[in-house]
Design an enzyme around this catalytic site. Structure first.
Site, PDB file in Angstrom:
ATOM      1  N   LYS A 170      79.429 144.665  19.705  1.00  2.93           N
ATOM      2  CA  LYS A 170      78.987 143.264  19.681  1.00  2.93           C
ATOM      3  C   LYS A 170      78.796 142.801  18.242  1.00  2.93           C
ATOM      4  O   LYS A 170      79.197 141.687  17.869  1.00  2.93           O
ATOM      5  CB  LYS A 170      77.660 143.123  20.461  1.00  2.93           C
ATOM      6  N   GLN A 219      69.196 144.801  24.048  1.00  2.00           N
ATOM      7  CA  GLN A 219      70.143 145.681  24.753  1.00  2.00           C
ATOM      8  C   GLN A 219      69.422 146.461  25.858  1.00  2.00           C
ATOM      9  O   GLN A 219      68.411 147.119  25.601  1.00  2.00           O
ATOM     10  CB  GLN A 219      70.803 146.640  23.745  1.00  2.00           C
ATOM     11  N   ASP A 246      71.801 136.214  26.670  1.00  2.00           N
ATOM     12  CA  ASP A 246      72.168 137.019  27.839  1.00  2.00           C
ATOM     13  C   ASP A 246      71.970 136.234  29.134  1.00  2.00           C
ATOM     14  O   ASP A 246      72.452 136.651  30.192  1.00  2.00           O
ATOM     15  CB  ASP A 246      71.306 138.290  27.898  1.00  2.00           C
TER      16      ASP A 246
END
Ligand code: NDP
Length: 318
Positions: A55, A99, A122
């Site tokens: 990412k 994460q 997200d």
């Protein structure tokens, strides 16, 4: 024997990232803004480290400023929330991603709730979940959004199609099912308690599998001509001691029956990262009150309008 069209998520994601890089360049040149993404990694989970590295690399390649905060596995909830609060208040950071999974001593939902919803790239914060269900202007979770974009290429109009979503997790299954409802599909959500999963799949024009079980969905579960989106990422051991990645769908069987199918790897995975960058640029535009490049945010151009980033005219879409 027919062979399904391969839905090339890798190539499509590359094209999206290239367009995002143009938008990021325009944001810099015309507005002196650089989108900023903060990724928080807790612990040493090898898969998470690889995802975060990927990412970070792709964000930087698109011109997004990416900062990775790596914390030890034993970090406390308070320390983690303090870091997030700092990022919430940092005007140069427009997107925050924690994460997952987090270590078991940390309450994951409580940590997600700490993220400013405007920066929740997200799309997991309850504010954004609510917006998804009410069709508001929140941020949509990356993997379902990537699946939707792949599906739209195969089915510009999904109205009336039957879709079976296998899996009901908060990060994939539930939001994906909701996106399919919004596309006017008739949606079945299957899970571990579903009585006859094969039958639920066989009736579907679209099957999306997000289970985490290697090659569980067999070829004879697929309706001939159906579109199959395989979200699963499973590593299986081979006889020679090596390993390889497979999806939740038995690709070799399904490819002979389906009309179109995503491979694993090279299908949904690259789209997930592209959608993270897309959400970061979108969040940045919203926070800085800059009209987003319509291509960058994936909207179809309406008649007479022009994308400020790439000068493309009406009716084209990203
Ligand atoms: P979860 O473990 O959170 O959810 C799995 C879902 O599958 C659950 O709803 C579970 O049902 C259901 N399930 C489990 N076993 C069966 C079964 N035998 N029959 C029917 N349903 C079953 O997983 P995620 O949603 O987080 O991820 C799913 C997969 O997608 C994983 O392989 C993951 O690695 C991959 N993934 C890939 C991404 C990408 O970018 N390509 C991104 C995110 C995930 P129940 O609710 O009843 O327990």
């Amino acid at each position: 024997m027919s062979t399904a069209v391969l839905i090339d998520g890798k190539a499509y994601a590359e094209a999206i990232r290239a367009r995002l890089a143009i938008s990021v360049g325009e944001l810099h040149d015309y507005h002196h803004i650089v989108p900023g993404l903060a990724v928080v990694l807790v612990g040493q989970d090898p898969a998470s480290r690889i995802y975060v590295r990927n990412k970070h690399k792709q964000a930087e390649e698109a011109g997004i400023r990416s900062l990775v905060h790596t914390l030890p596995a034993e970090v406390s909830e308070d320390e983690l929330s303090t870091l997030i609060e700092g990022l919430n208040g940092d005007r140069e950071i427009h997107g925050i991603l924690v994460q997952l999974p987090l270590p078991p001593h940390i309450d994951t939902q409580w940590i997600i709730d700490c993220i400013d919803p405007a920066k929740d790239v997200d799309g997991f914060h309850p504010f954004n979940v609510g917006h998804l269900f009410t069709r508001g202007t929140g941020l949509i979770p990356c993997t379902p959004l990537g699946c939707l974009k792949l599906l739209r290429r195969q089915h510009p109009d999904m109205s009336g199609l039957r879709a079976t979503m296998i899996g009901r997790s908060n990060i994939v299954g539930k939001p994906m099912a909701q996106l399919l409802v919004q596309e006017n599909c008739t949606v079945t959500i299957a899970h571990s308690k579903t009585r006859d999963l094969a039958r639920e799949c066989r009736q579907a024009d679209i099957v999306v599998a997000a289970v985490g079980r290697a090659e569980m969905v067999r070829g004879d579960w697929i309706k001939p001509g159906a579109t199959v989106i395989d979200v699963g990422i499973n590593r299986i051991s081979l006889e020679d001691g090596k390993s390889r990645l497979v999806g939740d769908v038995c690709f070799d069987e399904a490819v002979a029956v389906a009309g179109a199918i995503t491979p694993v790897p090279g299908g949904v995975g690259p789209m997930t990262v592209a959608m993270l960058l897309h959400n970061t640029v979108l969040a940045c535009c919203r926070q800085t009150h800059v009209e987003p490049c319509l291509h960058a945010v994936g909207k179809r151009m309406s008649s007479g309008t022009r994308c400020f980033a790439c000068n493309a005219h009406e009716r084209s879409s990203c």
